[in-house]
Design an enzyme around this catalytic site. Sequence first.
Site, PDB file in Angstrom:
ATOM      1  CG  HIS A  88      -0.359   0.113   2.525  1.00  0.00           C
ATOM      2  ND1 HIS A  88       0.254  -0.951   3.149  1.00  0.00           N
ATOM      3  CD2 HIS A  88      -0.243   1.149   3.383  1.00  0.00           C
ATOM      4  CE1 HIS A  88       0.700  -0.579   4.325  1.00  0.00           C
ATOM      5  NE2 HIS A  88       0.417   0.708   4.502  1.00  0.00           N
ATOM      6  CG  HIS A  91       0.256   5.414   4.484  1.00  0.00           C
ATOM      7  ND1 HIS A  91      -0.897   5.734   5.161  1.00  0.00           N
ATOM      8  CD2 HIS A  91       0.514   4.116   4.761  1.00  0.00           C
ATOM      9  CE1 HIS A  91      -1.306   4.663   5.828  1.00  0.00           C
ATOM     10  NE2 HIS A  91      -0.474   3.678   5.596  1.00  0.00           N
ATOM     11  CE1 TYR A  94     -11.852  31.835  16.752  1.00  0.00           C
ATOM     12  CE2 TYR A  94     -13.362  31.183  15.009  1.00  0.00           C
ATOM     13  CZ  TYR A  94     -12.538  32.124  15.597  1.00  0.00           C
ATOM     14  OH  TYR A  94     -12.415  33.362  15.020  1.00  0.00           O
ATOM     15  CD  GLN A  96     -16.264  33.149  16.963  1.00  0.00           C
ATOM     16  OE1 GLN A  96     -16.240  34.266  16.477  1.00  0.00           O
ATOM     17  NE2 GLN A  96     -15.189  32.541  17.407  1.00  0.00           N
TER      18      GLN A  96
END
Length: 142
Positions: free
Chosen positions: A64, A66, A127, A131
Site C-alpha cells: 500500500h 500512504h 472556537y 464566538q
Amino acid sequence: MVTTRKVRRFSGGVYDLGLHVVWCPKYRRAVLVDRVAARLDELVRAKAAEHGWEVVALEVMPDHVHLFVKHDPKSSASYVANQFKGFTSRALREEFPHLRSRLPTLWSSSYFAASVGAVSAQTVQQYIDTQRERPWRKEPGS
C-alpha cells in the site's frame, strides 16, 4: 512530524488544504518493492509538481501507499487520489511488464482519503461555540 502552516493565495482567497490518501495494489499484492517502489515515489512527486501540489510525506509499503499532500481548493479528494492512481498505474505497468502479467489492473478501485487540518475538529467546534463569549465582540446597538 510538525508541519508549519503555509497558506497559499489564489484569486478568491487563501487556503491550506491537506489530504491523507492511502491506496493498495489489486488483491493487496506486495508488488511495491525495490525498483518499482523507487519509481512510484518519483512518479508521485512528478505528478504533484505538475499540479502545483506539495508532497509533505510519502511512504511506499510493499502492499500500500500512504501520501500526505497539500492541494489547491479546486481539486477534490477524489480528483487528487485518481490523478495519482491513474498516472502511476499507466507508467509502472509500461515500465515493469511483470506488473501486467501478475495483475489485471495495478491498483484496487478503492482508496482512503481524509482531510488533514492544522487544528482538530474539537478546536474548531470550541472556537465556533464560544464566538458570543469573545470580550472584544460588540453587542448590536452598543
